[in-house]
Design an enzyme around this catalytic site. Sequence first.
Site, short mmCIF file in Angstrom:
data_model
loop_
_atom_site.label_atom_id
_atom_site.label_comp_id
_atom_site.label_asym_id
_atom_site.label_seq_id
_atom_site.Cartn_x
_atom_site.Cartn_y
_atom_site.Cartn_z
N VAL A 144 13.52 49.21 86.30
CA VAL A 144 13.80 48.03 87.11
C VAL A 144 12.80 46.96 86.70
O VAL A 144 11.78 47.26 86.07
CB VAL A 144 13.71 48.31 88.62
CG1 VAL A 144 14.88 49.16 89.08
CG2 VAL A 144 12.39 48.97 88.99
N SER A 145 13.09 45.72 87.03
CA SER A 145 12.29 44.62 86.49
C SER A 145 10.98 44.34 87.22
O SER A 145 10.10 43.70 86.68
CB SER A 145 13.13 43.33 86.49
OG SER A 145 14.25 43.50 85.64
N SER A 146 10.84 44.80 88.46
CA SER A 146 9.61 44.50 89.20
C SER A 146 9.24 45.65 90.13
O SER A 146 10.06 46.52 90.43
CB SER A 146 9.79 43.22 90.03
OG SER A 146 10.73 43.44 91.06
N GLN A 192 11.42 46.40 93.24
CA GLN A 192 12.74 47.01 93.12
C GLN A 192 12.66 48.53 93.13
O GLN A 192 11.61 49.11 92.84
CB GLN A 192 13.42 46.52 91.83
CG GLN A 192 13.79 45.05 91.86
CD GLN A 192 14.39 44.58 90.55
OE1 GLN A 192 13.72 44.55 89.53
NE2 GLN A 192 15.66 44.21 90.58
#
Length: 206
Positions: A11-13, A16
């Site tokens: 996931v990007s961050s 998340q």
Amino acid sequence: MIGKIMGYARVSSTEQNLDRQIEEFKKHVPEENIVTDKASGKNLDRSGYKALKGALGLRGGDTLVIMSLDRLSRNKADIKQELEYFKENNIRLMILDLPTSMIQVPDNQKWIVEMINNILIEVLSSMSEQERNTIRKRQKEGISVAKAKGKHLGRPCISYPDNWQQYYSQWKSNQITAKKMMEALNLKSTSFYKLAKQYQLNDKSS
């Protein structure tokens, strides 16, 4: 010897959640073989992904399971590079969002998997090339429109301060130094000498 099956979830961050991907992977991958990252997909510089390809990670004959191609990267050139890496190193890629890549085939029909990988590489290459061409076209169109409207492109032009001529005359007649003139007009040396050169050229041509 049958290779191991590993999963990669991203996931990007940090805000998340990876749970949905991990739960899906458990249907295909031993939980201890799932590697995760909470990091942007703008490039491949991620600790989990590096470990996946490191000394204790994937080897020839292994299988990597991902949710979708953009979990590898958001950069199409990077995706293409990784697909070619897997192909060259005899690592099978299974993509949950792409059912054709999940087909199980006997050893004497591995050409089917290779064909799927080749199609993916070709499609991504075409998409990347098309995207580059589209960006170039839009840039050219934007420049043309800006020029037609008389907009200046590139670095902003430096304008002369209101009392430039007064200080310029004093500087040229050695009444003040260049440093004093810069301080008085609040100019950096690069801007000052650029304006002075430009002013001198205009003065000669007039």
